[in-house]
Scaffold this active site. Structure first.
Site, short mmCIF file in Angstrom:
data_model
loop_
_atom_site.label_atom_id
_atom_site.label_comp_id
_atom_site.label_asym_id
_atom_site.label_seq_id
_atom_site.Cartn_x
_atom_site.Cartn_y
_atom_site.Cartn_z
CB SER A 77 -1.09 -0.03 1.26
OG SER A 77 -1.65 1.28 1.41
CE1 TYR A 132 -4.07 -2.56 5.12
CE2 TYR A 132 -3.38 -0.01 4.72
CZ TYR A 132 -3.78 -1.26 4.16
OH TYR A 132 -4.16 -1.52 2.85
P1 NDP Z 1 -11.36 -5.80 0.41
O1 NDP Z 1 -11.59 -5.27 1.88
O2 NDP Z 1 -12.11 -5.09 -0.57
O3 NDP Z 1 -11.30 -7.24 0.35
C1 NDP Z 1 -10.26 -8.01 1.18
C2 NDP Z 1 -10.26 -9.38 0.84
O4 NDP Z 1 -9.32 -10.08 1.65
C3 NDP Z 1 -11.44 -10.18 0.80
O5 NDP Z 1 -11.39 -11.18 -0.17
C4 NDP Z 1 -11.53 -10.79 2.34
O6 NDP Z 1 -12.30 -12.04 2.22
C5 NDP Z 1 -10.25 -11.29 2.57
N1 NDP Z 1 -9.79 -11.26 3.73
C6 NDP Z 1 -9.99 -10.34 4.90
N2 NDP Z 1 -9.75 -10.61 6.21
C7 NDP Z 1 -9.42 -12.07 5.83
C8 NDP Z 1 -8.95 -13.09 6.63
N3 NDP Z 1 -9.28 -13.00 8.25
N4 NDP Z 1 -8.67 -14.30 6.39
C9 NDP Z 1 -8.86 -14.47 4.84
N5 NDP Z 1 -9.16 -13.61 3.91
C10 NDP Z 1 -9.22 -12.35 4.53
O7 NDP Z 1 -9.98 -5.14 0.16
P2 NDP Z 1 -9.23 -4.42 -1.44
O8 NDP Z 1 -9.63 -5.24 -2.29
O9 NDP Z 1 -9.27 -3.14 -1.12
O10 NDP Z 1 -7.75 -4.70 -0.91
C11 NDP Z 1 -6.86 -5.74 -1.31
C12 NDP Z 1 -5.40 -5.50 -1.10
O11 NDP Z 1 -5.08 -4.41 -1.50
C13 NDP Z 1 -5.14 -5.44 0.54
O12 NDP Z 1 -3.88 -5.87 0.48
C14 NDP Z 1 -5.11 -4.08 0.83
O13 NDP Z 1 -4.53 -3.72 1.89
C15 NDP Z 1 -4.51 -3.52 -0.51
N6 NDP Z 1 -4.77 -1.94 -0.70
C16 NDP Z 1 -6.21 -1.46 -1.06
C17 NDP Z 1 -6.07 -0.24 -1.38
C18 NDP Z 1 -7.35 0.30 -1.46
O14 NDP Z 1 -7.46 1.67 -1.83
N7 NDP Z 1 -8.55 -0.24 -1.65
C19 NDP Z 1 -4.96 0.70 -1.25
C20 NDP Z 1 -3.95 0.22 -0.76
C21 NDP Z 1 -3.55 -1.24 -0.64
P3 NDP Z 1 -13.69 -12.18 2.69
O15 NDP Z 1 -14.65 -11.69 1.46
O16 NDP Z 1 -13.99 -13.63 2.95
O17 NDP Z 1 -13.96 -11.20 3.68
#
Ligand code: NDP
Length: 244
Positions: free
Chosen positions: A137, A149
Site C-alpha cells: 500500500s 495497518y
Molecule cells: P477488500 O476489503 O475489498 O477485500 C479484502 C479481501 O481479503 C477479501 O477477499 C476478504 O475475504 C479477504 N480477507 C479479509 N480478512 C481475511 C481473513 N481474516 N482471512 C482471509 N481472508 C481475509 O480489500 P481491497 O480489495 O481493497 O484490498 C486488497 C489489497 O489491496 C489489500 O492487501 C489492501 O491492503 C491493498 N490495498 C487496498 C487499497 C484500496 O484503496 N482499496 C489501497 C492500498 C492497498 P472475505 O470476502 O471472505 O472477507
C-alpha cells in the site's frame, strides 16, 4: 489452462479483479477467501462464465491454522499441478495508536504472518521460474492514522526485497504492487463521504479514483515474460498520487 495461480482475498475488490485477470490470461485460479463464501463463489462463477477455470478455498488467515487450511485446499485443487503464480492480496485495515494488543496481533496475523507462511509452505508447490506478488500500500510512504495497518505493509515491502534475493537461484521473482486509493469495500468512504471522490481526484495526477482492474493489470505484468528481469521491486500503482 497453461498456468496455475493462487490469489488470496479473491472474493472481493482488488483480489477478485486479479483473479479474473489471471484467469482471462489462461491460468487455473485458486480463489481464496476468509468468510464470504457467496462472494468467492461469485468470483468463480464470473471466471467460468468468461470461459476460465477456478476453484474456491476457504481459510480464515486470522486463525492459527489458517495457512495450513489454505495450503491443504490449494494442494487438493491443483491436483498434482505445480503453482506458477502466488498473489498475497488478502488484508484487513486498521487500527491506530489506540489499538489493543489483540487488534494489533490480528492485523499482523492476516497481513504479515499469513503471507510469510503462505510463501514458505507453498515453496514445494512453486515451479522454478514462478512469480510471487505481494500487495502492499501507498501508506508505506504517506501517513495515515491506521499506523498498525501501515506497519504491516512496510513489512511486506521488506519481505519482497529479502525473498527476491533468497529465491533468485530458483528463478522465482518476488515483487510488490503498492496500490493508491482504489475503489473497494475497504474504501466505502469514497462513496459515503460527500466530496471524498472529488478530493481524491485533486491529488491524483491522472485525475480519478483507482479501480480494482488498474491494480490487477499491474499485477498481471509481473506474471508475464516481459517482467523476467524485474525482482525485489515495489511498483506504486496509484495514477500519480501526491505528485505535487
Ligand atoms: P477488500 O476489503 O475489498 O477485500 C479484502 C479481501 O481479503 C477479501 O477477499 C476478504 O475475504 C479477504 N480477507 C479479509 N480478512 C481475511 C481473513 N481474516 N482471512 C482471509 N481472508 C481475509 O480489500 P481491497 O480489495 O481493497 O484490498 C486488497 C489489497 O489491496 C489489500 O492487501 C489492501 O491492503 C491493498 N490495498 C487496498 C487499497 C484500496 O484503496 N482499496 C489501497 C492500498 C492497498 P472475505 O470476502 O471472505 O472477507
Amino acid at each position: 489452462m497453461d498456468r496455475t495461480a493462487l490469489v488470496t482475498g479473491a472474493s472481493r475488490g482488488i483480489g477478485r479483479a486479479i483473479a479474473e485477470r489471471l484467469a482471462a490470461d489462461g491460468a487455473l485460479v485458486a480463489v481464496h477467501y476468509g468468510s464470504n463464501k457467496a462472494a468467492a463463489l461469485e468470483t468463480v462463477a464470473a471466471i467460468e462464465t468468461a470461459g476460465g477455470h477456478a476453484f474456491p478455498i476457504e481459510a480464515d488467515l486470522a486463525r492459527a491454522d489458517g495457512v495450513d487450511l489454505l495450503i491443504e485446499g490449494l494442494t487438493e485443487g491443483l491436483d498434482g499441478r505445480p503453482l506458477d503464480i502466488l498473489v498475497n492480496n488478502a488484508a484487513v485495515f486498521g487500527p491506530g495508536i489506540d489499538a489493543t494488543p489483540d487488534e494489533f496481533d490480528r492485523v499482523f496475523r492476516v497481513n504479515v504472518r499469513a503471507p510469510f507462511f503462505i510463501i514458505q509452505k507453498a515453496l514445494p508447490l512453486l515451479r522454478d521460474g514462478s512469480r510471487i506478488i505481494n500487495v502492499s500500500s501507498g501508506v508505506t510512504w504517506f501517513a495515515v492514522p491506521e499506523a498498525v495497518y501501515a506497519m504491516t505493509k512496510g513489512a511486506l515491502n521488506v519481505l519482497g526485497r529479502s525473498l527476491a534475493n533468497t529465491l533468485g537461484d530458483r528463478g522465482i521473482t518476488v515483487n510488490t504492487v503498492s496500490p493508491g486509493i482504489t475503489r473497494s469495500d475497504m474504501n466505502t468512504w469514497l462513496d459515503e463521504l460527500p466530496g471524498a471522490a472529488e478530493g481524491v481526484r485533486k491529488i491524483v495526477a491522472l485525475g480519478r479514483v483507482g479501480e480494482a482492474a488498474d491494480i490487477a493489470d499491474a499485477v498481471a505484468f509481473f506474471t508475464t515474460p516481459d517482467s523476467r528481469w524485474v525482482t525485489g521491486q515495489v511498483l506504486e500503482v496509484n495514477g500519480g498520487l501526491y505528485l505535487g
